[in-house]
Design an enzyme around this catalytic site. Structure first.
Site, mmCIF file in Angstrom:
data_model
loop_
_atom_site.group_PDB
_atom_site.id
_atom_site.type_symbol
_atom_site.label_atom_id
_atom_site.label_comp_id
_atom_site.label_asym_id
_atom_site.label_seq_id
_atom_site.Cartn_x
_atom_site.Cartn_y
_atom_site.Cartn_z
ATOM 1 N N ASP A 205 0.837 -1.194 0.000
ATOM 2 C CA ASP A 205 0.000 0.000 0.000
ATOM 3 C C ASP A 205 0.883 1.259 0.000
ATOM 4 O OD1 ASP A 205 -2.794 0.972 0.365
ATOM 5 O OD2 ASP A 205 -1.927 1.894 2.149
ATOM 6 N N GLU A 260 2.079 -0.363 -4.892
ATOM 7 C CA GLU A 260 1.152 0.697 -5.307
ATOM 8 C C GLU A 260 1.993 1.959 -5.393
ATOM 9 O OE1 GLU A 260 -2.885 3.157 -4.098
ATOM 10 O OE2 GLU A 260 -1.541 2.454 -2.543
HETATM 11 C C1 GLC Z 1 -4.093 3.087 -0.809
HETATM 12 C C2 GLC Z 1 -5.307 2.200 -0.809
HETATM 13 C C3 GLC Z 1 -6.479 3.013 -0.387
HETATM 14 C C4 GLC Z 1 -6.229 3.520 1.020
HETATM 15 C C5 GLC Z 1 -4.927 4.282 1.100
HETATM 16 C C6 GLC Z 1 -4.489 4.476 2.520
HETATM 17 O O1 GLC Z 1 -4.158 4.080 -1.748
HETATM 18 O O2 GLC Z 1 -5.469 1.614 -2.064
HETATM 19 O O3 GLC Z 1 -7.682 2.311 -0.443
HETATM 20 O O4 GLC Z 1 -7.278 4.357 1.416
HETATM 21 O O5 GLC Z 1 -3.879 3.594 0.470
HETATM 22 O O6 GLC Z 1 -4.104 3.268 3.094
#
Ligand code: GLC
Length: 532
Positions: A205, A260
């Site tokens: 994440d 991500e």
């Molecule tokens: C990422 C996740 C999202 C979340 C954020 C904070 O972007 O995909 O859903 O709200 O991180 O953890």
């Protein structure tokens, strides 16, 4: 146990299906999806033909951000089940030949995590507070915003002049201090905990946010001087991932990371060096408009940058954070930009569906890995009329409703047209946590399963045929609105993104089309796979 290494390169061209557990299938009957529900539907995913699943967070959490606020990284939230259910799920998935990737949330935890509670209790200046970013003072410590709206700082006690703590997301998600060795050691230990239980990888994440610039300077003067962001994509973050890669490499089977990474493409490749992450999400592709030249240029630059570091590209059309592709592609502006993308603007869903079907044949034909966000294979659209009182996303609340937030892409899936809640839960049980549109009855998985013209059948056929597609991508020059490329000797993909039909190459055998084809032409917003 993980799938043994019959195929150490499984991740290089895998199709990964994203499960958003609270919306996938409800086995307990409380209206929220869970692990027993997921286990019961795993055979459906195997039939669809995916290679792996990625499960959004399942950890113990107060759910301030739907589980992205973790209170215990080594346990399953009771809403989703138990550790025993997780073990059962891993075994059942592996039995079906599916690998399992789980989410890890390292930038922040929950304000209910024992470390944060201890830090709050220990008071200003304590060693416990060193694990997070606490600051004192009358004013906000700097100008950093929360991604969900408002400032990234909240006072520990709103009624007193107590310290502020940093949260790049909701106040329920305090950021860890990654300069602290205990934070680093703890996360390597968490990785080991799950690798030992048999997980095949982690989706990381907000992987580019962990490190903050020393002194936590405001963005404003840095921006003016053209300096990089004080909390995004800091160079020191790479050291963390080199350590993680050593951990992953110490296990049998190829255990992988997918980051991500909302970063510039030039930065992306640094995360994908051979001793760091295996893959990272390709967001420029997701953000691109439905437009041939733009898509081609992103495909080319993606392939080139990944080739430099020897990592496979990933292709993504959606996830639990962005407006569903059917809705985006039915709008006048088909690109994805935050926050404009979240405004509710008119969408022609019929056109969006047609394009999303063509887009499926395009991205599944590209070399590398592909991700399917649950519901894309059913052709589901964004639900934009959820009543305010049912919304749950913190984005909605932190912007006082100005931004509707992400609930619209998280509505529980329809499985059986004839069942209560379309089979999301079992009959007679609690209503799903978000209401499903009545129109989804016709989109239920069982209603599509035997219909060869359905979106589900298109995905199933594409995934089956994709196994025999191999080799580099070679463009075949075509008209401006058409994307045409070959992979290897016998495969060609042709996508018409223009408004007029175009002639199909004479003599080619159509193996799959996103819409009915007749008369030797490829209609507007249609894709085909050809052989020969
Ligand atoms: C990422 C996740 C999202 C979340 C954020 C904070 O972007 O995909 O859903 O709200 O991180 O953890």
């Amino acid at each position: 146990m993980p799938l043994t290494d019959s195929d150490p390169d499984w991740w290089r061209d895998a199709v990964v299906y994203q499960v958003y557990p609270r919306s996938f299938a409800d086995g307990s009957g409380d209206g929220v999806g869970d692990l027993p529900g997921l286990i019961s539907r795993l055979p459906r995913l195997a039939e669809l033909g995916v290679d792996a699943i990625w499960i959004s967070p399942w950890y113990r959490s107060p759910m301030a951000d739907a589980g992205y606020d973790v209170a215990d990284y080594r346990d399953i939230d009771p809403l989703f089940g138990t550790l025993a259910d997780a073990d059962k799920l891993l075994a059942a998935a592996h039995e079906l030949g599916l690998r399992v990737i789980i989410d890890i949330v390292p930038n922040h935890c929950s304000d209910q995590h024992p470390w944060f509670r201890a830090a709050v209790a220990a008071g200003p200046g304590s060693a416990e507070r060193e694990l997070f970013h606490f600051r004192s003072g009358d004013e906000l410590p700097n100008d950093w915003p929360s991604a969900f709206g408002g400032p990234a700082w909240t006072r520990v006690d709103s009624d007193s002049a107590e310290d502020w703590y940093l949260h790049l997301f909701s106040p329920g998600q305090p950021d860890f201090n990654w300069d602290h060795p205990e934070v680093r050691a703890e996360f390597e230990s968490i990785l080991r905990f799950w690798f030992e239980r048999g997980v095949d990888g982690f989706r990381i994440d907000v992987a580019n946010l962990l490190i903050k610039q020393r002194g936590l300077p405001s963005r404003a003067p840095l921006d003016a001087a053209g300096e990089p962001s004080p909390y995004e994509d800091r160079p020191e973050v790479h050291d963390i991932y080199r350590g993680w890669r050593r951990v992953a490499n110490s296990y049998v089977g190829t255990r992988i990371f997918v980051g991500e990474l909302w970063v510039h493409p030039d930065s992306l490749k640094r995360y994908l060096r051979p001793d760091e992450l295996h893959t990272g999400f390709n967001f420029p592709y997701l953000q691109a408009p439905w437009q041939a030249a733009e898509l081609r240029s992103i495909i080319d630059s993606t392939l080139a940058l990944h080739a430099e570091v020897g990592a496979p590209p990933t292709w993504v059309l959606g996830n639990h954070d962005v407006t569903r592709v059917v809705t985006r592609y039915g709008r006048e502006d088909t690109s994805w930009t935050e926050p404009a993308g979240r405004l509710v603007v008119p969408s022609d869903l019929e056109l969006g569906t047609r394009r999303a079907r063509a887009a499926a044949l395009l991205y599944l034909a590209l070399p590398g890995c592909a991700y399917i966000y649950q519901g894309e294979e059913l052709g589901l659209w964004e639900v934009e009329d959820i009543p305010a009182e049912l919304r749950q996303d913190p984005t909605f609340f932190q912007t006082q409703g100005a931004n509707p937030g992400r609930d619209g892409c998280r509505v529980p899936l329809p499985w059986e047209a004839g069942e209560t809640w379309f089979g999301f839960g079992t009959s007679g049980t609690a209503e799903p946590w978000l209401p499903q549109p009545e129109a989804w009855r016709a989109y239920a998985a069982d209603a599509q399963a035997d219909d060869p013209s359905s979106v589900l059948a298109l995905y199933r056929d594409a995934l089956r045929l994709r196994h025999s597609v191999d080799g580099d991508l070679d463009w075949v020059e075509s008209s401006a609105d058409v994307l045409r490329f070959r992979r290897g000797a016998g495969f060609e993909c042709l996508v018409n993104l223009g408004s007029e039909a175009v002639p199909l190459p004479a003599g080619a055998e159509i193996v799959l089309g996103s819409a009915p084809i007749s008369g030797g032409t490829l209609p507007s917003d249609t894709a085909v796979w050809l052989r020969g």
